[in-house]
Write an enzyme that holds these catalytic residues in place. Sequence first.
Site, short mmCIF file in Angstrom:
data_model
loop_
_atom_site.label_atom_id
_atom_site.label_comp_id
_atom_site.label_asym_id
_atom_site.label_seq_id
_atom_site.Cartn_x
_atom_site.Cartn_y
_atom_site.Cartn_z
CG ASP A 123 -4.68 -87.91 -123.87
OD1 ASP A 123 -5.22 -89.02 -124.00
OD2 ASP A 123 -3.92 -87.42 -124.72
CG ASP A 250 -10.06 -93.14 -119.97
OD1 ASP A 250 -10.15 -93.62 -121.12
OD2 ASP A 250 -9.07 -92.52 -119.58
CG HIS A 280 -9.60 -90.38 -122.64
ND1 HIS A 280 -8.66 -90.85 -121.74
CD2 HIS A 280 -8.92 -89.58 -123.52
CE1 HIS A 280 -7.47 -90.38 -122.07
NE2 HIS A 280 -7.59 -89.61 -123.13
#
Length: 302
Positions: A123, A250, A280
């Site tokens: 991320d 994701d 995710h």
Amino acid sequence: MEFLRTPDERFADLPGYDFKPHYLQVDDSEGGELRLHYLDEGPATADPVLLLHGEPSWSYLYRKMIPILVATGHRVIAPDLIGFGRSDKPTRGEDYSYQRHVDWMRSVLEQLDLRRITLVCQDWGGLIGLRLVAEHPERFARVVAANTMLPTGDHAPGAAFEKWQKFSQEVPVFPAGGVIKGGTVTPLPQAVVDAYDAPYPDERYKAGARQFPLLVPTRPDDPAAPANRAAWAVLANWGKPFLTAFSDSDPVTAGGDTLMQKLIPGTLGQDHTTIVGAGHFLQEDKGEELAGVVLRFIAATS
């Protein structure tokens, strides 16, 4: 810069998170300092594995991986980004910028003098970490990119991200733990959801979490776009080992691994992995498996 500091008692007895806290002071760029928290586990003389989290998680996300990495002799550094975890939390959204986040993490590298780093980033950990790799290539030995990206704003971010960005600004109470729960495939115990909420006693502490979605470059004229394009120019010649370990579920970062494998020379010949049964936040779904991927990669490229 005005900031809040989460009381220590909020972090007592969190499931699976029995690590000693460490702190550094970083420049807030306004004449003051902020306290940044990090974990430092394993032998101090070993080459470091740097674990960078994203939004809206904190170093708790890596709690399943840290013991596995340490057990094989690695030093593990897991910071909390400013605004997250046990790190200080500036109270205004405008206090946060992409560049400031990069600078704050750069300070960690410099103050701890980390070298021969294996970066594991997911991320926003990738948005920040890959910038650092490009700007300080001499400090990094290899990279594991997991469910992340390095956007320049030259391409539309996609419907899933636009929906997330809208939600983050409009929801009355930002549900940090709920976001983690919604971004995993496996059901999370309530105690784990609560642990992700622990850094935020109330909405005043969440300025950083709310601001992050707005800082992702989504237009070519974004303030961070030139620096990210410059980073890609370096990564396009990055010959050191670079591994992708994305999950199969994701919608936000799907396809990013293929792009990196196409553009970054260091990906050639690596044993790239798709982690099945993970969303995710794959460290939460399949942390032990991801730790094994990292260990095999280090062993194969050392």
